[in-house]
Design a protein around this motif. Structure first.
Motif, PDB file in Angstrom:
ATOM      1  N   MET A  89     -42.589  24.462  52.906  1.00 41.97           N
ATOM      2  CA  MET A  89     -42.354  24.404  54.349  1.00 41.97           C
ATOM      3  C   MET A  89     -43.355  25.252  55.125  1.00 41.97           C
ATOM      4  N   LEU A  90     -43.606  26.463  54.652  1.00 41.18           N
ATOM      5  CA  LEU A  90     -44.501  27.362  55.378  1.00 41.18           C
ATOM      6  C   LEU A  90     -45.937  26.821  55.447  1.00 41.18           C
ATOM      7  N   PRO A  91     -46.541  26.381  54.325  1.00 35.83           N
ATOM      8  CA  PRO A  91     -47.887  25.807  54.429  1.00 35.83           C
ATOM      9  C   PRO A  91     -47.936  24.537  55.269  1.00 35.83           C
ATOM     10  N   LEU A  92     -46.853  23.740  55.231  1.00 33.22           N
ATOM     11  CA  LEU A  92     -46.822  22.514  56.026  1.00 33.22           C
ATOM     12  C   LEU A  92     -46.839  22.835  57.516  1.00 33.22           C
ATOM     13  N   ILE A  95     -50.038  30.500  48.858  1.00 32.88           N
ATOM     14  CA  ILE A  95     -49.895  29.652  50.033  1.00 32.88           C
ATOM     15  C   ILE A  95     -51.183  28.892  50.358  1.00 32.88           C
ATOM     16  N   GLY A  96     -52.330  29.453  49.983  1.00 30.87           N
ATOM     17  CA  GLY A  96     -53.610  28.872  50.371  1.00 30.87           C
ATOM     18  C   GLY A  96     -53.842  27.482  49.818  1.00 30.87           C
ATOM     19  N   THR A  97     -53.515  27.271  48.536  1.00 32.22           N
ATOM     20  CA  THR A  97     -53.747  25.967  47.912  1.00 32.22           C
ATOM     21  C   THR A  97     -52.931  24.881  48.591  1.00 32.22           C
ATOM     22  N   ASN A  98     -51.639  25.141  48.796  1.00 31.86           N
ATOM     23  CA  ASN A  98     -50.783  24.148  49.453  1.00 31.86           C
ATOM     24  C   ASN A  98     -51.217  23.890  50.890  1.00 31.86           C
ATOM     25  N   LEU A  99     -51.683  24.934  51.565  1.00 40.63           N
ATOM     26  CA  LEU A  99     -52.164  24.777  52.940  1.00 40.63           C
ATOM     27  C   LEU A  99     -53.355  23.824  52.985  1.00 40.63           C
ATOM     28  N   ILE A 100     -54.312  24.018  52.089  1.00 45.39           N
ATOM     29  CA  ILE A 100     -55.489  23.151  52.049  1.00 45.39           C
ATOM     30  C   ILE A 100     -55.094  21.717  51.725  1.00 45.39           C
ATOM     31  N   LEU A 101     -54.167  21.536  50.767  1.00 45.40           N
ATOM     32  CA  LEU A 101     -53.727  20.189  50.403  1.00 45.40           C
ATOM     33  C   LEU A 101     -53.065  19.483  51.580  1.00 45.40           C
TER      34      LEU A 101
END
Length: 287
Positions: free
Chosen positions: A82-85, A164-170
Motif C-alpha cells: 500500500m505504501l509504495p503504491l 520499499i524502493g523496489t516496489n515503488l519502482i515497479l
C-alpha cells in the motif's frame, strides 16, 4: 545441419541446468531425506520416521515462530504494497519525482545486515529512545529490540523502510505502462479521484500488483538477515520466524534432522500459498 544447430542451442542453457540440478534439486532431496533422521551433522544418520514433524508441532518455540511468520506475512500484504503504491501515484507526475525515487530507493542498495546495524544504532539507548525520553516520554527510553513482541513490529517497519524502493519502482513502471486511452475515456464519463483509480487504474495495474504481492509474501517468509542481526530471535526466542528457527536448530543447536523438517514445512507453505495465489489471480485468464 538443423539438428546440429538445435543441439548447439541446448549447450547455452546447460550450465544453468547443471547449477539447478546440483545446487537446488539435489540439496532439496537431501534436505527431505535428512528431515526423517536424527542426524546431528557428524554421526551416522538414523531413520526416525515422522518424529521430527510430530515434535515440531508440539514445540512451543515452533508455534511462536509460526505466529511471528504469519505476522510478517500479514504485514507484507499491507505496508510494503500500500505504501509504495500511494507514493508511486504521488510521484508519477511530480516535478521532483526522480529525486524522491532515488531517496526512497537508496535504502534498498544497502545490504540487509548493514541496514540492521543502522536500525540498531538508531534504536540504541543513545538514539531515538533517548531523544524521546528527553522530550518527556520516559517510558519509551528503553531498548525496543529487547521488548518481546514489540521488537517484531519494529523489525517489520525496518524491513519496509529498506525494501520499499523496489516496489515503488515497479509500481511507477506499471503506472507509466498503462495506456492513456481508457483513463481519458473514464474521465470523459465523469470518473475522477478514487473512483478513477478503483475502476480503471487498479484493474489495469493488476499484473504489477500480482508481482509485488507475491514478492512481498515470499520475502516475508524467508526473512532472516535483519532478524538475526538485530535480535537473533530473542529475547527468549519470542521474535523468531521459521527461517530463523530453521537456521538456529540446524547450525546453532546441531539438530540437522529437526532443522531440515522445519525447512521442508517452510518450503511447502511458500509453494502452496504461491500456487493458490497465482491460480486464483490468473483464473480468468486461464479459462
Amino acid at each position: 545441419m538443423w539438428k546440429k544447430r538445435k543441439w548447439q542451442s541446448y549447450l547455452y542453457i546447460m550450465p544453468a541446468v547443471l547449477i539447478v540440478l546440483v545446487f537446488f534439486i539435489t540439496s532439496t532431496i537431501f534436505t527431505i531425506i535428512t528431515s526423517f533422521t536424527d542426524w546431528d551433522g557428524i554421526s551416522q544418520m538414523n531413520f526416525i520416521g515422522l518424529d521430527n514433524y510430530v515434535q515440531m508441532f508440539q514445540d512451543p518455540y515452533f508455534i511462536q515462530s509460526m505466529l511471528n511468520t504469519l505476522i510478517w506475512v500479514l504485514a507484507a500484504l499491507i505496508l510494503p504494497v500500500m505504501l509504495p503504491l500511494i507514493l508511486a501515484i504521488m510521484l508519477q507526475k511530480s516535478r521532483f519525482g526522480t529525486i524522491f525515487k532515488n531517496i526512497f530507493y537508496l535504502p534498498n542498495t544497502i545490504a540487509p545486515t548493514i541496514g540492521a546495524l543502522i536500525i540498531m544504532s538508531l534504536l540504541s539507548t543513545y538514539g531515538i529512545p533517548k531523544l524521546l525520553g528527553m522530550m518527556g516520554f520516559e517510558s519509551l527510553d528503553t531498548y525496543w529490540l529487547n521488548i518481546p513482541y514489540v521488537n517484531t513490529f519494529v523489525m517489520i517497519i525496518a524491513g519496509v523502510w529498506q525494501g520499499i524502493g523496489t516496489n515503488l519502482i515497479l509500481f511507477i513502471v506499471g503506472l507509466n505502462n498503462i495506456p492513456p486511452d481508457p483513463i481519458e475515456a473514464a474521465k470523459i464519463d465523469g470518473a475522477s479521484g478514487f473512483s478513477l483509480y478503483k475502476n480503471v487504474v487498479f484493474p489495469l495495474l493488476k499484473p504489477t500488483l500480482v508481482i509485488v504481492l507475491l514478492m512481498s509474501i515470499i520475502n516475508s517468509f524467508k526473512v532472516f538477515d535483519s532478524i538475526w542481526m538485530m535480535t537473533k530471535g530473542g529475547p527468549y526466542r519470542t521474535s523468531e520466524t521459521l527461517a530463523v528457527t530453521m537456521y538456529k536448530e540446524t547450525f546453532v543447536n546441531g539438530n540437522y534432522g529437526y532443522g531440515s523438517a522445519v525447512a521442508v514445512v517452510l518450503s511447502l507453505i511458500v509453494l502452496v500459498i504461491s500456487w493458490f495465489y497465482l491460480k486464483r489471480t490468473f483464473k480468468g485468464e486461464m479459462e
